[in-house]
Design an enzyme around this catalytic site. Structure first.
Site, PDB file in Angstrom:
ATOM      1  N   CYS A  63      15.411  19.048 143.061  1.00  0.00           N
ATOM      2  CA  CYS A  63      16.469  19.570 142.150  1.00  0.00           C
ATOM      3  C   CYS A  63      16.038  20.842 141.430  1.00  0.00           C
ATOM      4  O   CYS A  63      16.788  21.422 140.662  1.00  0.00           O
ATOM      5  CB  CYS A  63      16.808  18.479 141.114  1.00  0.00           C
ATOM      6  SG  CYS A  63      15.502  18.196 139.894  1.00  0.00           S
ATOM      7  N   HIS A  79       3.261  35.155 143.720  1.00  0.00           N
ATOM      8  CA  HIS A  79       3.056  33.827 144.328  1.00  0.00           C
ATOM      9  C   HIS A  79       3.300  32.715 143.321  1.00  0.00           C
ATOM     10  O   HIS A  79       2.856  31.588 143.535  1.00  0.00           O
ATOM     11  CB  HIS A  79       1.630  33.716 144.902  1.00  0.00           C
ATOM     12  CG  HIS A  79       1.424  34.529 146.135  1.00  0.00           C
ATOM     13  ND1 HIS A  79       0.177  34.866 146.617  1.00  0.00           N
ATOM     14  CD2 HIS A  79       2.313  35.095 146.988  1.00  0.00           C
ATOM     15  CE1 HIS A  79       0.309  35.587 147.722  1.00  0.00           C
ATOM     16  NE2 HIS A  79       1.594  35.751 147.968  1.00  0.00           N
ATOM     17  N   ASN A 137     -12.762  46.735 145.493  1.00  0.00           N
ATOM     18  CA  ASN A 137     -13.144  45.465 146.111  1.00  0.00           C
ATOM     19  C   ASN A 137     -14.656  45.421 146.210  1.00  0.00           C
ATOM     20  O   ASN A 137     -15.321  46.453 146.027  1.00  0.00           O
ATOM     21  CB  ASN A 137     -12.531  45.355 147.519  1.00  0.00           C
ATOM     22  CG  ASN A 137     -11.317  44.443 147.535  1.00  0.00           C
ATOM     23  OD1 ASN A 137     -11.317  43.384 146.936  1.00  0.00           O
ATOM     24  ND2 ASN A 137     -10.268  44.875 148.217  1.00  0.00           N
TER      25      ASN A 137
HETATM   26  N1  APR Z   1     -14.458  42.134 141.895  1.00  0.00           N
HETATM   27  C1  APR Z   1     -13.668  42.767 142.811  1.00  0.00           C
HETATM   28  N2  APR Z   1     -13.326  42.231 144.011  1.00  0.00           N
HETATM   29  C2  APR Z   1     -13.817  40.994 144.281  1.00  0.00           C
HETATM   30  C3  APR Z   1     -14.644  40.272 143.392  1.00  0.00           C
HETATM   31  C4  APR Z   1     -14.960  40.894 142.151  1.00  0.00           C
HETATM   32  N3  APR Z   1     -15.754  40.296 141.239  1.00  0.00           N
HETATM   33  N4  APR Z   1     -14.970  39.081 143.970  1.00  0.00           N
HETATM   34  C5  APR Z   1     -14.365  39.066 145.175  1.00  0.00           C
HETATM   35  N5  APR Z   1     -13.680  40.210 145.362  1.00  0.00           N
HETATM   36  C6  APR Z   1     -12.869  40.609 146.524  1.00  0.00           C
HETATM   37  C7  APR Z   1     -13.332  40.034 147.835  1.00  0.00           C
HETATM   38  O1  APR Z   1     -14.321  40.888 148.402  1.00  0.00           O
HETATM   39  C8  APR Z   1     -12.042  40.047 148.656  1.00  0.00           C
HETATM   40  O2  APR Z   1     -11.851  41.310 149.271  1.00  0.00           O
HETATM   41  O3  APR Z   1     -11.567  40.082 146.330  1.00  0.00           O
HETATM   42  C9  APR Z   1     -10.963  39.842 147.602  1.00  0.00           C
HETATM   43  C10 APR Z   1     -10.407  38.429 147.592  1.00  0.00           C
HETATM   44  O4  APR Z   1      -9.729  38.219 148.812  1.00  0.00           O
HETATM   45  P1  APR Z   1      -9.088  36.772 149.122  1.00  0.00           P
HETATM   46  O5  APR Z   1     -10.072  35.712 148.826  1.00  0.00           O
HETATM   47  O6  APR Z   1      -8.470  36.866 150.487  1.00  0.00           O
HETATM   48  O7  APR Z   1      -7.932  36.618 148.022  1.00  0.00           O
HETATM   49  P2  APR Z   1      -6.493  37.293 148.019  1.00  0.00           P
HETATM   50  O8  APR Z   1      -6.500  38.608 148.731  1.00  0.00           O
HETATM   51  O9  APR Z   1      -6.008  37.285 146.630  1.00  0.00           O
HETATM   52  O10 APR Z   1      -5.628  36.244 148.874  1.00  0.00           O
HETATM   53  C11 APR Z   1      -4.244  36.508 148.937  1.00  0.00           C
HETATM   54  O11 APR Z   1      -3.977  34.446 150.140  1.00  0.00           O
HETATM   55  O12 APR Z   1      -4.461  32.263 150.461  1.00  0.00           O
HETATM   56  C12 APR Z   1      -3.535  33.112 149.925  1.00  0.00           C
HETATM   57  O13 APR Z   1      -2.033  32.609 148.225  1.00  0.00           O
HETATM   58  C13 APR Z   1      -3.363  32.920 148.448  1.00  0.00           C
HETATM   59  O14 APR Z   1      -2.769  34.623 146.823  1.00  0.00           O
HETATM   60  C14 APR Z   1      -3.677  34.287 147.856  1.00  0.00           C
HETATM   61  C15 APR Z   1      -3.507  35.214 149.040  1.00  0.00           C
END
Ligand code: APR
Length: 250
Positions: free
Chosen positions: A135, A124, A218
């Site tokens: 540009c 990303h 997660n």
């Molecule tokens: N350790 C492990 N997992 C964690 C922790 C932690 N300390 N804290 C949070 N999480 C988990 C959450 O439970 C969740 O499942 O990380 C995950 C984060 O999910 P999102 O907030 O949806 O983030 P992400 O999956 O990276 O989003 C993907 O969405 O909005 C777009 O561009 C943005 O790159 C991003 C993409």
């Protein structure tokens, strides 16, 4: 969790890592939460404060750049203050040991690189770089005055962080490199992503279709756990990954 995915411990995961020769990682915002960067979809996450369709689409940025810079400046403040946590360092150590082919990260915080990882696919983009929408000229961060946003290029185009907004394509080389890692790894380590956003969320299924085992770390089960994950490691990445590395070295 789906019937097929089982919970594992850091020691089990260390054993898997020992046995698998071609390992890749797919990381999301969760790996950086313990570095002080809120994730997007957990309670209190960024999308609770900034509605993504109002602040994170390329259409919104073109239509009302001053408003979207409200989110961008907040992200910049948080990201520039953040430092890698033990989970970032663990992946850098795996790479240094020759045990990690590369990391596909959805994060734009540069923390994998700051932790010493060399093979990082910026799926990303990277918020430390700034680019002109017109540009495509690069603008060093130190040349920009964030008190004067929106920022414009000498060509008159809008300057934005070099990150993928909703409605923009994944960078071609990032997609190519991520697909290659997913197609060739035999173990995919998913860390801290909800798997809600495409096309990143098709990579685990693609890797599994190419014979890879899928391990997911997660805080709680996600849509990936219910559909593709083979082994689930519940808990905070910053706490669990030093445990994995300690077991790997023992
Ligand atoms: N350790 C492990 N997992 C964690 C922790 C932690 N300390 N804290 C949070 N999480 C988990 C959450 O439970 C969740 O499942 O990380 C995950 C984060 O999910 P999102 O907030 O949806 O983030 P992400 O999956 O990276 O989003 C993907 O969405 O909005 C777009 O561009 C943005 O790159 C991003 C993409």
């Amino acid at each position: 969790m789906n019937a097929s995915s089982q919970e594992i411990t850091p020691a089990d995961l260390a054993d898997l890592i020992r046995r698998k020769p071609r390992i890749a990682a797919l990381t999301g915002a969760g790996i950086s939460v313990e570095s002080g960067i809120p994730d997007f979809r957990s309670p209190g996450g960024l999308w609770e404060r900034f509605a993504p369709m109002e602040y994170a689409t390329i259409h919104a940025f073109r239509k009302n750049p001053a408003k979207v810079w409200g989110l961008l400046k907040e992200m910049d403040r948080i990201i520039t203050a953040a430092r890698p946590n033990p989970a970032h360092y663990a992946l850098a150590e795996l790479e240094a040991k020759g045990k990690l082919l590369g990391i596909i990260t959805q994060n734009v915080d540069n923390l994998h690189q700051a932790a010493g990882s060399k093979k990082v696919v910026e799926y990303h983009g990277n918020a430390h770089r700034f680019v002109c929408l017109n540009c495509h000229g690069q603008h060093p961060r130190e040349s920009l005055d964030f008190s004067q946003v929106p920022l414009y290029c000498y060509c008159g185009g809008l300057i934005k962080p070099d990150v993928v907004f909703f409605g923009e394509p994944i960078p071609r080389e990032g997609k190519r490199d991520a697909d290659h890692l997913a197609a060739t790894c035999d173990l995919l380590l998913i860390i801290g992503t909800s798997g809600e956003v495409s096309p990143a969320n098709y990579l685990p299924g693609f890797a599994q279709g190419n014979g890879a085992l899928i391990v997911e770390n997660n805080l709680e089960p996600t849509r990936l756990t219910r559909t593709v994950t083979d082994y689930f490691l519940p808990g905070k990445a910053g706490e669990l990954w030093p445990e994995v590395m300690k077991n790997l070295d023992s």
